[in-house]
Structure formats: structure tokens, C-alpha cells
Scaffold this active site. Structure first.
Site, PDB file in Angstrom:
ATOM      1  N   ASP A 327       1.608  -6.246   3.983  1.00  0.00           N
ATOM      2  CA  ASP A 327       2.151  -4.804   3.352  1.00  0.00           C
ATOM      3  C   ASP A 327       2.570  -4.845   2.047  1.00  0.00           C
ATOM      4  O   ASP A 327       3.557  -5.408   1.803  1.00  0.00           O
ATOM      5  CB  ASP A 327       2.968  -4.349   4.574  1.00  0.00           C
ATOM      6  CG  ASP A 327       3.456  -2.785   4.376  1.00  0.00           C
ATOM      7  OD1 ASP A 327       2.307  -2.090   4.360  1.00  0.00           O
ATOM      8  OD2 ASP A 327       4.618  -2.448   4.002  1.00  0.00           O
ATOM      9  N   GLU A 358      -2.262  -5.583   0.673  1.00  0.00           N
ATOM     10  CA  GLU A 358      -2.196  -4.435  -0.116  1.00  0.00           C
ATOM     11  C   GLU A 358      -1.993  -4.636  -1.418  1.00  0.00           C
ATOM     12  O   GLU A 358      -0.822  -5.012  -1.998  1.00  0.00           O
ATOM     13  CB  GLU A 358      -1.521  -3.309   0.264  1.00  0.00           C
ATOM     14  CG  GLU A 358      -1.912  -2.794   1.700  1.00  0.00           C
ATOM     15  CD  GLU A 358      -0.745  -1.743   2.225  1.00  0.00           C
ATOM     16  OE1 GLU A 358      -1.424  -0.715   2.436  1.00  0.00           O
ATOM     17  OE2 GLU A 358       0.144  -2.040   2.391  1.00  0.00           O
TER      18      GLU A 358
END
Length: 644
Positions: A327, A358
């Protein structure tokens, strides 16, 4: 901890106190129990023992300082099943903390627990192995509670929303559901939203509570609300392992969504162990907030990087996790990500463990000197096995993710033809902007837990704010199929949100991280209502695995894509060299027609077969051509042709 004086970080601190040992935390055996922590700024540390997770302290003892900022206590007793925490003194101030290196805890995670982990292994777990790798990675993003919260899921009430739901072999439903459904779908990996112990949710509270879990409390411990007994620290561990074991038995690998970019609260167990060390700050002492969650972890510092890398390795070893999704990876460092990939490769085999994340952050954040952020423009510095989500592919297909009404290629957008063609080769043919080393660094997707579901985005962009999310619009269904066909024919790794393949809706809720479980849950009866869409996805999944020209992850894979053409407004075509791996089809010819009119396009020489069209995928039917070798591609659809 607001009154505790923080140390100001310098690289000299790392030179003096860096500790690379793998023995931090609490361990027990018949020979006794050992407690060890890293707390270089402490003046005194007291271990406090509890008979269970709730009652008062019954015994305490001081740890002894060791080298490189460590503290240690050895006891002759086997304290398996005992709970504990620490009281740390800094000058005249004291702070109470759980153990950030703990592997078990009480309900809600405020106390740690001593466990012999072998006693938490389900039967046969030591022999558990990941399924053999497939020709392609097809990743299915899933939340534990979403999977079985639906009362019509066929899962027994006591297991609904829990790890144990994944151990139910068969569900008595009149439609495909749960584990049997996942197996039949043909995916290769299940990506689980955070399963570590997270805050902002009462583990002893009602099952109607909901959270995605992106607020880590205890990084190395499974979430208690997903267990059948959050008060016994061993139960959540055993049941989490049973879940992984059940996935492997079904031929599915497991990816864990990890959130090392911030902690649930800036006043975390880590920060209490070493005030001023683990949180990233500006020169004036204020917390950075690149995560948008109040704090950032200070990746790039020796013990922060050790903590994160060791945590990843722990989950891979102890829980047999097969991959990790990071994340807000853009808040970590290129150097740390490469280290993690190298450590996983060294222990488990090159490429055996999947890593992707990400390549962005919510806001700017100060980096440590000599480090790079793994953002999109730095992807070339990442190990070629580390992949990043392609928001470029996502947005060109369905439209801007933050502006609900703005369409993409499949739902009425204009001027996107060239961009769609660049997406096909994993952006390797980009002249500027995002350019990965190879498509192995690309994760293609059109929906995830964040933002609108694909169905909801299409409804709003095609029918306006008054669109009805539960209506099965034919034009939305058509656009959904075309969106799937496009990203399934792009080179790179494939990722899909659970339920995307049966019109999943969250009723327009674009940020459902703590919305009611009824909003977030998978409605399994939709696998019957949207059976045509499900079958379309199933066929794409089967077909993709048989197309080496699209599965190729080598740096030269983009050269397989040729003869790219813009055929007109919202219409493109290209060919693929599909040789290799005993492929049935030497070449592919692929057309996307997002226009509102049918298109006739010329087919190259040779005998071609339709492998997918507006209605079927993974089919084998002779291509119907006109005398001028033209084939009709219906409006709002795509076509895959194969030539032997």
C-alpha cells in the site's frame, strides 16, 4: 506519549545502534522463555506478565541492556500462552507499550502474547506448499468479510466474515459461491486486503462493524475480528493458517496486502520503543503525512527497513504467504523494495514470491538522504520482478478515477486511441512518461477496492448521477465486457476486484472503507443474474493462459505487438506474434471497437478463427469474412482472432 522527549534522528544513530539480529520479540520452548527488544534510548525496561489478556499484572521483571540498543531477559519457565507488555522509562517519564515484534496478542492488541507457534499449526500445515505457478498471474482482490458476509453465501453463520469461511468446501446454494466459485473462475492468486491486526475496530464488538484494515496496529499478528475467538491469541493464528492452507488446496496462491507506510496512530508501539525514530518528520519536528493518515513511517532508516523486511519474511515463512501488495509503496524506498525482493528470491527461489504495489503517495513526504521513492518515474530503478499498478491503463479504459462522470475509451471518451494502443504493450512503447523495464513491472486493472467499482463507474459515466446501480443496463454490460477484453489483452500482470465479473456494485459509494458490510459484501446471487458476464470473464481467463504473446514478461515482449492501427474514432487494431510454448495460434489479430456503430475491418491474409467476440470468449469458430476480407466487429465490443 506526548510528554516523552523525542530523539532527533541522525545517520550516526544507525551507525551506533543498528541491530541485524533476527531474535527480537518473545520466544519460548521447554528450555525457557526469552524476551528481547530494540530500544536504544531507554533508561529502564520492565517486563510485565499477565495470566490472560484482560486481568491485572501478576509479575514483573527488568530487562538487561545489551549491545546496539537491545534489551534482553531470559527466564527458565516456558511461558507459552502468557500475555505481556513493557513499561519503559525515559528519564523521569515512563510509557507502557505492547511489543512491536510480537507474533500474538490479546483482544484488540494492547497486550502481546508468548506462543510456541508450532502449537498453532493446523494438521498438515508443515507440508503445505504453494500450487505450481501458472503461465500468467491473474490476481483477484478480496476482503475477508466481503467474501462471506452475505447471508445467502451458504457459509454457516458462525463462520461468516471470518477466516474459517474459506475452509468451507461446499456451499448449499443454487448458484456458484465462495471457494468453489473461485476455483471454477480460473484465477491464480487471491489478494487479501489487510489481514494483520488493525485498529479502529473493536475485535469484541458486533460483526456489523466494518473496515478495510489499512490502519496497522500489530504488523506480525492476524486480525482478531476475523477469528472465531478474538480473546484467545492462538485462535486467530491457527485460523489464518487454515485459510491459507485451504487456498493452496484449491490451487490458489495467496497475496497479502501490507501497509508499512504508516501506523494506525503516530504514537505506535514502535515509536514508544524508540521515540523520534520510526516516524518521519520535517526539520521543525512536525509529522509528515504523505500517507494522508496522520503519519509516515521513516523508511530508509536502518531499523525501520530491518523491521519491514523481517516482517515480510516472517509472513512468508510462518504463514506460507505467496506474495505481497504494498500500500502506498511510494512512501517506502526503492532500496528497501529491492532488498525485500532479493531476500525472498534468495530463500524461496527467484520470482517465487510476487511483489507489487502502488507507485504513488497521498502527499509529499521527506525522504532519507541517499534513497529514492518507488514512484512511477523511478520504476526503472526497481527490481524487474517488482510490479506497479498502472493507473494509466485503468484511466484510459474506463475514465478518470477521481472524476466520476469523465469517461474512458469504453464508455464514450474521445481521443484515446493512441493511449489504448500504448497500454497494450505495457507502456513499453511510451515516448515519454511511464516506461517500465518490461511489462513484468506492470499490473493492469480497471477496478480495485478504492474508488468506484467498475460497474458503478460505468453507470454514472453512461447514465448520469440518476443512474440505477442495480439495473442491468445493456450498454453498461457491453462496456464492462469490452473493458475486460482490453486489459486481458494487454501485456503485464492482471488484477481484478472481486465481483467485477458479476457487476459488483457498492451503490455508488467510492470510499467504502468503513461503510456497512451490506454495502461492501459480495452478493453471490449475482453470479447467477450476471452469468453471461461471469462466463465472459472465465473465458478470458482461460484464453489468456494460452496466449504466450500476451503472457510474455521479457524485456523484448513489446516487440511481439505490431501493426498497430487507429481505425477511426474509438476503433483500433493490432497484431501479436503469439509463437511459443506449443501455442495453437501463431498470430493474433485484435480489434477494439468502442464506437456506437459496428465496424468492418480488413483481416490480414491467412485462415483466421474467432477466439473472442461480443458474446463469447475462449471460443473456436471460423471467422466470417466478406469478399474483401472484412470482418464485422459489433458496436461497443472487441474481437480476438487467431491464425494457425
Amino acid at each position: 506519549m506526548k510528554d516523552i522527549k523525542r530523539m532527533i534522528y541522525t545517520k550516526e544513530l544507525d551507525d551506533k545502534f543498528r541491530y541485524d539480529g533476527k531474535d527480537l520479540g518473545a520466544r519460548c520452548s521447554e528450555k525457557g522463555s526469552i524476551f528481547k527488544v530494540w530500544s536504544p534510548f531507554a533508561d529502564r525496561i520492565e517486563l510485565r506478565l499477565y495470566r490472560d489478556g484482560e486481568t491485572d499484572i501478576y509479575r514483573s521483571q527488568e530487562l538487561v541492556p545489551g549491545g546496539q540498543g537491545t534489551w534482553k531477559l531470559e527466564l527458565s519457565e516456558n511461558l507459552h500462552g502468557m500475555y505481556y507488555d513493557y513499561r519503559i522509562t525515559y528519564g523521569s517519564e515512563t510509557v507502557q507499550t505492547a511489543d512491536p515484534y510480537a507474533v500474538a496478542c490479546n483482544c484488540n492488541g494492547s497486550r502481546s502474547m508468548v506462543l510456541d507457534l508450532r502449537q498453532t499449526d493446523p494438521e498438515g500445515f508443515l507440508q503445505d506448499k504453494a500450487p505450481a505457478p501458472c503461465p500468467e498471474n491473474i490476481i483477484y482482490e478480496l476482503h475477508v468479510k466481503d467474501f462471506s458476509y452475505d447471508k445467502d453465501s451458504g457459509i454457516p453463520d458462525k463462520y461468516r466474515g471470518k477466516f474459517k469461511a474459506f475452509t468451507v468446501e461446499n456451499t448449499e446454494t443454487s448458484y456458484p459461491a465462495c471457494m468453489k466459485y473461485l476455483k471454477e473462475l480460473g484465477i491464480t492468486h487471491v489478494h487479501l486486503l489487510p489481514i494483520f491486526d488493525f485498529g479502529e475496530l473493536d475485535e469484541a464488538g458486533a460483526d456489523t462493524q466494518y473496515n478495510w484494515g489499512y490502519d496497522p496496529l500489530n504488523y506480525n499478528i492476524p486480525e482478531g475480528s476475523y477469528s472465531t475467538d478474538p480473546f484467545d491469541g492462538a485462535v486467530r493464528i491457527r485460523e489464518c493458517k487454515e485459510m491459507v492452507q485451504a487456498f493452496h488446496a484449491k490451487g490458489l496462491r495467496v497475496v497479502m496486502d501490507v501497509v508499512y507506510n504508516h501506523t494506525c496512530h503516530a504514537d505506535s508501539w514502535l515509536e514508544r520503543m524508540a521515540p523520534g525514530y520510526y516516524n518521519r518528520r520535517y526539520e521543525d519536528g512536525s509529522l509528515s503525512n504523505g500517507s494522508g493518515c496522520g503519519s509516515d513511517i521513516a523508511a530508509g532508516r536502518a531499523m525501520v527497513d530491518n523491521y519491514i523486511a523481517d516482517s515480510v519474511m516472517y509472513w512468508a515463512r510462518e504463514y506460507h504467504i505467496d506474495g505481497f501488495r504494498f500500500d502506498l509503496m511510494g512512501l517506502l524506498t526503492v532500496e528497501l523494495m529491492n532488498r525485500i525482493q532479493e531476500e525472498l528470491d534468495r530463500e524461496f527461489g527467484k520470482g517465487e514470491k510476487l511483489i507489487y504495489g502502488e507507485p504513488w503517495r497521498a502527499q509529499e513526504s521527506p525522504m532519507e538522504e541517499g534513497t529514492r521513492a518507488p514512484l512511477k518515474h523511478n520504476v526503472r530503478y526497481l527490481n524487474e520482478k517488482i510490479a506497479v499498478f498502472s493507473d494509466d491503463t485503468r484511466d484510459v479504459i474506463k475514465g478518470h478515477v477521481f472524476y466520476e462522470e469523465i469517461p474512458g475509451f469504453v464508455n464514450g471518451g474521445s481521443g484515446l486511441e493512441e493511449s489504448v494502443l500504448r497500454a497494450v504493450s505495457g507502456w513499453r512503447k511510451n515516448q515519454k512518461g511511464f516506461t517500465p523495464k518490461s511489462c513484468s513491472q506492470v499490473v493492469n486493472y480497471v477496478s480495485a477496492h478504492d474508488n468506484l467499482t467498475l460497474w458503478d463507474k460505468l453507470v454514472i459515466s453512461m447514465h448520469g448521477a440518476d443512474g440505477i446501480f442495480t439495473r442491468k443496463y445493456e450498454d453498461v454490460l457491453r462496456a464492462n465486457k469490452l473493458a475486460a477484453l482490453i486489459y486481458f489483452t494487454c501485456q503485464g500482470n492482471l488484477f481484478m476486484q472481486a465481483g467485477e465479473e458479476f457487476g459488483r456494485t457498492k451503490l455508488g459509494d467510492h470510499n467504502s472503507y468503513r461503510s456497512a458490510p451490506e454495502v461492501n459484501m459480495l452478493r453471490w446471487n449475482q453470479t447467477n443474474e450476471y452469468r453471461d458476464l461471469v462466463e465472459y470473464y472465465k473465458g478470458l481467463i482461460r484464453l489468456r493462459k494460452c496466449l504466450p504473446g500476451l503472457c510474455d514478461k521479457s524485456p523484448n515482449a513489446a516487440s511481439r505487438i505490431f501493426d498497430e492501427k487507429v481505425l477511426g474514432r474509438s476503433k483500433v487494431s493490432f497484431r501479436v506474434d503469439n509463437q511459443g510454448n506449443e501455442s495453437e495460434w501463431e498470430q493474433l489479430f485484435i480489434i477494439y471497437n468502442a464506437d456506437d456503430q459496428d465496424v468492418y475491418t480488413e483481416v490480414p491474409d491467412g485462415e483466421w478463427f474467432v477466439l473472442a467476440d461480443e458474446n463469447e470468449t475462449d471460443c473456436r469458430k471460423e471467422a466470417f469474412l466478406t469478399e474483401k476480407r472484412l470482418i464485422c466487429v459489433k458496436k461497443g465490443s472487441g474481437m480476438i482472432l487467431g491464425r494457425k
